[in-house]
Each structure stands twice: as structure tokens, then as C-alpha cells.
Design a protein around this motif. Sequence first.
Motif, PDB file in Angstrom:
ATOM      1  N   MET A 179      -2.702  -1.128  -3.114  1.00 44.19           N
ATOM      2  CA  MET A 179      -3.983  -1.094  -3.823  1.00 44.19           C
ATOM      3  C   MET A 179      -4.863   0.082  -3.419  1.00 44.19           C
ATOM      4  O   MET A 179      -5.901   0.324  -4.045  1.00 44.19           O
ATOM      5  CB  MET A 179      -4.738  -2.405  -3.590  1.00 44.19           C
ATOM      6  N   LEU A 180      -4.488   0.806  -2.376  1.00 44.02           N
ATOM      7  CA  LEU A 180      -5.300   1.936  -1.923  1.00 44.02           C
ATOM      8  C   LEU A 180      -4.948   3.172  -2.750  1.00 44.02           C
ATOM      9  O   LEU A 180      -4.116   3.997  -2.374  1.00 44.02           O
ATOM     10  CB  LEU A 180      -5.073   2.178  -0.428  1.00 44.02           C
ATOM     11  N   VAL A 181      -5.600   3.261  -3.890  1.00 39.24           N
ATOM     12  CA  VAL A 181      -5.371   4.348  -4.851  1.00 39.24           C
ATOM     13  C   VAL A 181      -6.724   4.855  -5.333  1.00 39.24           C
ATOM     14  O   VAL A 181      -7.745   4.172  -5.201  1.00 39.24           O
ATOM     15  CB  VAL A 181      -4.524   3.872  -6.050  1.00 39.24           C
ATOM     16  N   PRO A 182      -6.776   6.074  -5.879  1.00 42.08           N
ATOM     17  CA  PRO A 182      -8.051   6.576  -6.398  1.00 42.08           C
ATOM     18  C   PRO A 182      -8.676   5.594  -7.388  1.00 42.08           C
ATOM     19  O   PRO A 182      -7.985   5.026  -8.239  1.00 42.08           O
ATOM     20  CB  PRO A 182      -7.657   7.883  -7.075  1.00 42.08           C
ATOM     21  N   GLY A 183      -9.980   5.394  -7.263  1.00 39.26           N
ATOM     22  CA  GLY A 183     -10.697   4.500  -8.162  1.00 39.26           C
ATOM     23  C   GLY A 183     -10.957   3.123  -7.601  1.00 39.26           C
ATOM     24  O   GLY A 183     -11.823   2.394  -8.097  1.00 39.26           O
ATOM     25  N   THR A 184     -10.215   2.732  -6.574  1.00 37.90           N
ATOM     26  CA  THR A 184     -10.419   1.413  -5.968  1.00 37.90           C
ATOM     27  C   THR A 184     -11.791   1.348  -5.301  1.00 37.90           C
ATOM     28  O   THR A 184     -12.220   2.295  -4.650  1.00 37.90           O
ATOM     29  CB  THR A 184      -9.317   1.125  -4.927  1.00 37.90           C
ATOM     30  N   ILE A 185     -12.464   0.217  -5.458  1.00 40.57           N
ATOM     31  CA  ILE A 185     -13.742  -0.023  -4.802  1.00 40.57           C
ATOM     32  C   ILE A 185     -13.476  -0.863  -3.558  1.00 40.57           C
ATOM     33  O   ILE A 185     -12.830  -1.910  -3.632  1.00 40.57           O
ATOM     34  CB  ILE A 185     -14.738  -0.751  -5.734  1.00 40.57           C
ATOM     35  N   ASP A 198      -1.861   3.572   9.284  1.00 41.17           N
ATOM     36  CA  ASP A 198      -2.837   4.513   8.741  1.00 41.17           C
ATOM     37  C   ASP A 198      -2.214   5.195   7.532  1.00 41.17           C
ATOM     38  O   ASP A 198      -1.122   5.771   7.645  1.00 41.17           O
ATOM     39  CB  ASP A 198      -3.218   5.567   9.783  1.00 41.17           C
ATOM     40  N   VAL A 199      -2.922   5.165   6.382  1.00 48.29           N
ATOM     41  CA  VAL A 199      -2.332   5.681   5.151  1.00 48.29           C
ATOM     42  C   VAL A 199      -3.274   6.653   4.453  1.00 48.29           C
ATOM     43  O   VAL A 199      -4.493   6.532   4.541  1.00 48.29           O
ATOM     44  CB  VAL A 199      -1.940   4.535   4.187  1.00 48.29           C
ATOM     45  N   VAL A 200      -2.680   7.622   3.773  1.00 44.41           N
ATOM     46  CA  VAL A 200      -3.427   8.649   3.040  1.00 44.41           C
ATOM     47  C   VAL A 200      -3.339   8.372   1.551  1.00 44.41           C
ATOM     48  O   VAL A 200      -2.232   8.303   0.990  1.00 44.41           O
ATOM     49  CB  VAL A 200      -2.859  10.059   3.321  1.00 44.41           C
ATOM     50  N   ILE A 201      -4.482   8.211   0.894  1.00 48.65           N
ATOM     51  CA  ILE A 201      -4.497   7.992  -0.551  1.00 48.65           C
ATOM     52  C   ILE A 201      -4.006   9.252  -1.262  1.00 48.65           C
ATOM     53  O   ILE A 201      -4.404  10.369  -0.931  1.00 48.65           O
ATOM     54  CB  ILE A 201      -5.916   7.606  -1.025  1.00 48.65           C
ATOM     55  N   GLN A 202      -3.146   9.032  -2.254  1.00 49.75           N
ATOM     56  CA  GLN A 202      -2.573  10.138  -3.027  1.00 49.75           C
ATOM     57  C   GLN A 202      -3.212  10.219  -4.410  1.00 49.75           C
ATOM     58  O   GLN A 202      -3.787   9.241  -4.904  1.00 49.75           O
ATOM     59  CB  GLN A 202      -1.058   9.945  -3.173  1.00 49.75           C
ATOM     60  N   GLU A 203      -3.102  11.367  -5.036  1.00 48.92           N
ATOM     61  CA  GLU A 203      -3.637  11.535  -6.394  1.00 48.92           C
ATOM     62  C   GLU A 203      -2.970  10.560  -7.346  1.00 48.92           C
ATOM     63  O   GLU A 203      -3.614   9.959  -8.220  1.00 48.92           O
ATOM     64  CB  GLU A 203      -3.423  12.975  -6.860  1.00 48.92           C
ATOM     65  N   THR A 204      -1.652  10.403  -7.190  1.00 54.74           N
ATOM     66  CA  THR A 204      -0.899   9.418  -7.974  1.00 54.74           C
ATOM     67  C   THR A 204       0.077   8.706  -7.049  1.00 54.74           C
ATOM     68  O   THR A 204       0.516   9.265  -6.046  1.00 54.74           O
ATOM     69  CB  THR A 204      -0.102  10.089  -9.112  1.00 54.74           C
ATOM     70  N   GLY A 205       0.403   7.480  -7.379  1.00 54.43           N
ATOM     71  CA  GLY A 205       1.387   6.740  -6.602  1.00 54.43           C
ATOM     72  C   GLY A 205       0.789   6.074  -5.378  1.00 54.43           C
ATOM     73  O   GLY A 205      -0.421   6.101  -5.132  1.00 54.43           O
ATOM     74  N   GLU A 206       1.677   5.450  -4.582  1.00 59.69           N
ATOM     75  CA  GLU A 206       1.251   4.725  -3.392  1.00 59.69           C
ATOM     76  C   GLU A 206       0.825   5.690  -2.290  1.00 59.69           C
ATOM     77  O   GLU A 206       1.248   6.851  -2.258  1.00 59.69           O
ATOM     78  CB  GLU A 206       2.390   3.830  -2.890  1.00 59.69           C
TER      79      GLU A 206
END
Length: 430
Positions: free
Chosen positions: A306-312, A401-409
Motif C-alpha cells: 500500500m506504500l505507493v504515491p498518493g497514499t494518505i 525500510d522501504v522506498v516508495i517508487q513512481e510505479t509498482g511496489e
Amino acid sequence: MKYHQISNQLFIKNRKKFMALMKPKSIAVFNSNDIYPISADSTMPFEQHRDIFYLSGADQEETILVLFPDAMDKKHREIMFVRETNEHIAVWEGAKLTKEKATEVSGIETIYWLTDFDKIFFDIMTEADTVYFNTNEHYRQSVETQTREDRFIAKCKNDFPAHQWAKSNPILQQIRGVKEPEEIALMQQACDITEKGFRRILEFTKPGVWEYDLEAEFLHEFIRNRSKGFAYTPIIASGNNANVLHYIENNQQLRDGDLILMDLAAEYANYASDMTRTIPANGKFTARQRAVYDAVLRVKKEATKMLVPGTIWAEYHKEVGKIMTSELLGLGLLDKADVQNEDATWPAYKKYFMHGTSHHIGLDTHDYGELKTPMKANMVFTVEPGIYIPAEGMGIRLEDDVVIQETGEPVNLMKNIPIEANEIEELMQA
């Protein structure tokens, strides 16, 4: 410093981002941290204020950074003041930043000695209307100690009462939350050092050793890999100690049948990593331990997606709560009546999972970053669900620890650190 020098191109980029958001005819000032006393002539190890480090790379006490994009004299658009060094200081304390080295580290051409600050600052303030003060507005801050920054702000308001004041923090929250590639590489290095420590203790752990033995093994491995040590106070909690969320005593002996919750990680070049793993003291999960462990891991995997661009951020935590509720029902820790009758302000799952799932990480373990606006690519978050069952003497938390990507997980910076129960058992019993 133990770490390899960072390219000053990172700090040049960071300053440009900050200055682009400043008001016209404004000055921003950033101070180093103090060296804090213990008693007698003892002090705590120096830790640089992360904001001045982020903008300059200067990792030294008694340093001031001044940014003034509209200065009439171009050389005063970026200024750094450093403590003047001499042979006596070099003998007793070691090498300090020279003017040349300060430029090399930061990319700032104009370097003055700290003793020149009052004179230079008065001169440029005659050209400015607004001063940005660097106040601490982090949502978890609870600082009671007066800082060097606090003293500067009080003096500046007294000396320049006709100026307007503004806050640096909103700008820093905006830009520090989105990481540059160089920052992600440094965080990856911190995660890689953490991996080495974790693999080391998997071979070492057995009933009879002490929690502090594990702490010492981690610290040894971290330091020998150019880290200062732990990114935050380590939690090594065996048995029921794991149900104290911030257990830091680390003074109990591991017992056969215990699980050990370890929330600890290495820093590198002031950048943090943040890992939690839970392992069996004897190298083998019981059936019940494995069922709870796998439930936590499933929540972690679903939350990560769920950690993707646009998530609140706030809505994300509600969704994670729903997933956790389902797992707790499956484990028999909740029943349908618990969920139907739950208090909306404190859902039923909170009895067993009472903390948040994710926070920003970077130069601070709980890093700066916007939380009320949609998530963006290159933000770095932890993912750390847990289930805590005091009645059964176990608490299980898992964290990467995870890095949000432009697209995908998201990209998991800790993908090489063992987390699957089978792999942990195999490594511990090898």
C-alpha cells in the motif's frame, strides 16, 4: 568521522531546494548542536543537528550555516561559519574543518571563522526583511533542553526586533521527506551493515546468553563496518519483555522457548536504518509462535504493497488495522463480537497491536516528512506491524525500510535480511 566523505553535490542540491522555497529578501540560519555535559568534565558524544548536516555536510560543533539567496554580494548567498582551529586544538581534539576543507565538504565557497559571525550577520541583515528560524516541530518531539538554536533565536529577536520571522521547518518537512539517490544509497549502506550484524547473532544466539551479549555482538559488527553504532537505543527483548514497546534494559538471560524481539539497526554517515526481527532463542519456533509470526509477516507484506504515491498516511493505518483484525480473528485472539462492539476511536485490534505501522526514516530514525499530504516517490518508510500477547509471554514485531517508487511496489532496502521463519530456523541451526 568513520564514514567515507559524501559528495558535496548532495548538499548543493539540498540547499537549492530549500532556497527555492524561501520568501524574497529572507535569510535562513542553521546552528550545530551543543556538546551536552554529563558531569565533571564528561560530555556526551557529539551528534550533529541533522538539518545543518542535510544542508551542508558539516559534521562539527560550533558551526553556523546562513542562506541568503537575495544577498547583494553574491558571495554572501551561502555562508558557513566554522570554529577557528589551531595547533593546540589539533593536539588535544584532533583535526577540525579548515576553510578549505569546509568548502570541500559542503560546496560552499564563502567560509568565515565563527568569531566573525556577529559582524557579517549584522551587515547582511540590513538587506533582509525576514529571518527563517529552525524550530523543532516534529510531531513526536518532546525536547525540554535549551539548544544552541534556541539561544540564537532569542538573541536574534532581541538584536533585530523590526524584522519578520518565518519557520524553516515546513520547508524541511517538505524536502527532507523525499530522498535524493545519494541519500537512499547511504541508507542502503546502513541497512547492509545491519544485515551483517543480524546474520552474526543468528549464529551466536542460544538459551543461556544474555540480551546484552546480543547487543555487544551487534555493536561489534556495526563499528567494524564504519558505523558509529546503533541508529537509536537498541531494544533486545526476550520473552515477556517484548510486550514493553520501548524496553531498553537488555539485561535478562535468554531462556529455552523464549522469543527475542530485536528492534535495532545501524547508522551510517548520520543516516539511519530501522530493523525489527523476532527469533526463537533455541532456533525453533513452536507451532503457536510460528502461527503468530506468520500472521505478523502477512500483515507486513500487505501493508508494504500500500506504500505507493498518493497514499494518505492516516488512511493507510486504518487499512492496515483491517488486515490486522482479520489475522487476530484467525489466531483466536479476537472474536466477531469484539469487532462488532469495538470503540471506533480505539478499534479492537489495538489490544494486541497498539502502535503505528510506518514512519518516515532518513537522517532521523523518525525522520522529517509530510504526513498529511499524499505520499510521493522516493519517500522512505518503515513497515513494522506487531502482535503482543502478554498472557502468552510473547511479542512479535517485524520491520523493514522501504522506498516508495513512481510505479509498482516499494523497494525493500532490507530485502537481504532474513525474515521468513524457515530461513531463520535454518540459519540458527546450521
